[in-house]
Design an enzyme around this catalytic site. Structure first.
Site, PDB file in Angstrom:
ATOM      1  CG  ASP A 116      55.375   4.846  36.281  1.00 45.15           C
ATOM      2  OD1 ASP A 116      55.311   4.207  37.343  1.00 45.15           O
ATOM      3  OD2 ASP A 116      54.611   5.780  36.004  1.00 45.15           O
ATOM      4  CB  SER A 117      52.469   1.270  36.821  1.00 50.18           C
ATOM      5  OG  SER A 117      52.254   2.529  37.429  1.00 50.18           O
ATOM      6  CE1 TYR A 175      51.894  -2.371  36.921  1.00 52.19           C
ATOM      7  CE2 TYR A 175      54.116  -2.103  37.767  1.00 52.19           C
ATOM      8  CZ  TYR A 175      53.267  -2.508  36.765  1.00 52.19           C
ATOM      9  OH  TYR A 175      53.789  -3.066  35.629  1.00 52.19           O
ATOM     10  N   GLY A 176      49.631   0.777  42.353  1.00 51.53           N
ATOM     11  CA  GLY A 176      49.612   1.249  43.745  1.00 51.53           C
ATOM     12  C   GLY A 176      48.617   0.582  44.660  1.00 51.53           C
ATOM     13  CB  CYS A 235      57.087   2.871  39.218  1.00 55.16           C
ATOM     14  SG  CYS A 235      55.587   2.204  39.973  1.00 55.16           S
ATOM     15  CG  ASN A 236      57.905   6.477  44.640  1.00 52.65           C
ATOM     16  OD1 ASN A 236      58.776   6.632  45.486  1.00 52.65           O
ATOM     17  ND2 ASN A 236      57.683   7.380  43.707  1.00 52.65           N
ATOM     18  CB  THR A 237      53.960   0.994  43.479  1.00 49.30           C
ATOM     19  OG1 THR A 237      53.187   2.118  43.900  1.00 49.30           O
ATOM     20  CG2 THR A 237      53.297  -0.272  43.953  1.00 49.30           C
ATOM     21  CD  GLU A 244      46.474   8.489  35.881  1.00 48.84           C
ATOM     22  OE1 GLU A 244      45.514   7.782  35.560  1.00 48.84           O
ATOM     23  OE2 GLU A 244      47.660   8.116  35.842  1.00 48.84           O
ATOM     24  CB  CYS A 263      53.391   8.837  44.334  1.00 51.50           C
ATOM     25  SG  CYS A 263      52.352   8.502  42.882  1.00 51.50           S
ATOM     26  CB  THR A 264      56.764   9.253  39.580  1.00 45.12           C
ATOM     27  OG1 THR A 264      55.968   8.127  39.218  1.00 45.12           O
ATOM     28  CG2 THR A 264      58.086   8.777  40.136  1.00 45.12           C
ATOM     29  CG  HIS A 265      50.685  10.084  39.186  1.00 47.26           C
ATOM     30  ND1 HIS A 265      51.198   8.849  38.957  1.00 47.26           N
ATOM     31  CD2 HIS A 265      49.677  10.250  38.285  1.00 47.26           C
ATOM     32  CE1 HIS A 265      50.529   8.277  37.961  1.00 47.26           C
ATOM     33  NE2 HIS A 265      49.616   9.107  37.537  1.00 47.26           N
TER      34      HIS A 265
END
Lengths: 276, 276
Positions: free
Chosen positions: B12-13, B44-45, B75-77, B152, B189-191
């Site tokens: 992931d980023s 990255y998004g 990471c979706n992006t 975050e 999005c993995t967040h």
């Protein structure tokens, strides 16, 4: 003798430094400017000192190779974390945003207590605290990591941005009634000038706002006046000032978002890959 | 014959991919995992396809060099913008997060209309729209660039995050009373799993939530079960599963912030400089 105009290199991790360039264009419209936005690696504000120093050095050396005769580190995080490294590696004068902002705040403050808002990395470095302490001024620093994304989302006059600013500033000015409390708010991030009217409403009325971007442009402009580049040729005098833009990520996005910060359209942006 | 456990590389980023790793550890606790967070270059998004593809390739090749036998692009992006490039450059199987998320959403939706929230870059790529269209499902995609910074900042259960989520979701579900409207919300999005309870409250009650992180872990777990690594040695069977973490920025920050996403402490993180 034919003399070139002074070419000023302006560096930021992204778009915020364009507020410094905007102020420079007003104060010193006759210089040439090359701007470098390290948009492929932004934001710097949440990253470590080692990473920020490495990135900033690559960018400023690129500007120097491309003709910059004076470097402006128009990024509070890069100034706070890497100004010494950049100055040591550069053969031209370097101006950061922290000293001009701190100097102006020290001049303006009567209570000798100043509040500074900025990114996580700028606040963690205590660059403003040290710069203000050397002028006999106490600093209260507050990281405001959500303001940059809100500004980049375009929520400039938005109830959410106002609410977030209120949460952050309420912590800074919790002693707002006390006589010895901070009477200056330093905008320690070059994004923040875009929400200056909103911050003006949210901060206590007695607090004066000092914008590091403006203070830095003033210092650079004074330096340019003090050291004129010599008599310009007739041809040089006739042509208009040149502004060249470099970005490490999408040029289309730089044009679109950058225009908001610069307050005027950006015609052309050159893409740079620092690893090439 | 001595056989090694399967080593799964998770990329992931930054930190979001740890929600996929968390789900993997629950479903396939016997595998070894190496995780790579490209924290020096996140997010990255908001970046261009070319930049994201370049960064993602460097990271996944690092994982392969370090023993990954299966790559999970958590990471979706990066999945949306670079899965084809990564798959072409890898000599091991590659699983992204978009297909599993889309497959699960298509299975669950009755109205054949699905809403997807994600980063700017994921939405601009229309990766979910295409993956859903191939399953006869219509997609409404919405970029929610403020959710990652809010998560975050740690504002997980916070009135501002709820207000921002409401603004974004109100646009997605403006036709919330219509019979043919979306009945599934994909967390693209993995967040986002970190604010799933909040999104549950804000989304219309009839809408089911599909978490791409969970769906992906299920697909990977099925693959691991379908291709067991052969009989493990007695010694191999006895030792516990290993998790190794690599990050390109501060290891202290990775430990601190990463623990929130993984839901358990992270003992050790190795710093990687991809340019060395």
């Amino acid at each position: 003798m034919t003399s070139r105009r002074v070419c000023v290199g302006v560096f930021d991790s992204g778009f915020g430094g364009l507020t410094v360039l905007k102020a420079l264009l007003e104060l010193s419209p006759d210089s040439d400017y090359i701007y470098f936005g390290d948009t492929a690696r932004l934001p710097y504000g949440s990253k470590s000192a080692a990473t920020v120093a490495k990135y900033a050095l690559e960018a400023t050396q690129y500007l120097e190779r491309n003709g910059a005769q004076l470097l402006v580190i128009a990024c509070n995080t890069a100034t706070a974390l890497a100004l010494d490294n950049i100055t040591a590696a550069s053969s031209v004068p370097v101006v950061g945003v922290v000293e001009p902002g701190a100097a102006c705040a020290a001049l303006v403050s009567k209570t000798r207590r100043v509040a500074v808002i900025g990114t996580e990395a700028t606040v963690a470095s205590h660059a403003y605290l040290k710069a203000l302490a050397s002028r006999g001024v106490e600093a209260e620093e507050k990281a405001c990591p959500l303001l940059v994304p809100l500004i980049e989302e375009g929520w400039i006059e938005h109830p959410v941005t106002e609410q977030v600013a209120r949460i952050y500033l309420d912590e800074v000015f919790s002693d707002r009634e006390s006589a010895g409390s901070a009477d200056v708010l330093v905008l320690g991030c070059t994004h923040y000038p875009l929400i200056r009217p909103l911050l003006r409403r949210v901060a206590p009325p007695r607090v004066k706002i000092v914008d590091s971007a403006e203070s830095t442009a003033q210092v650079v402009s004074d330096q340019l006046r003090a050291k004129p580049p010599g008599a310009a040729s007739e041809q040089e005098r006739r042509r208009v000032s040149r502004q060249t833009f470099f970005a490490t990520d999408s040029v289309a996005k730089f044009q679109h978002l950058g225009a908001r910060f610069l307050g005027r359209p950006i015609d052309q942006v050159h893409h740079v890959d620092l690893r090439e």
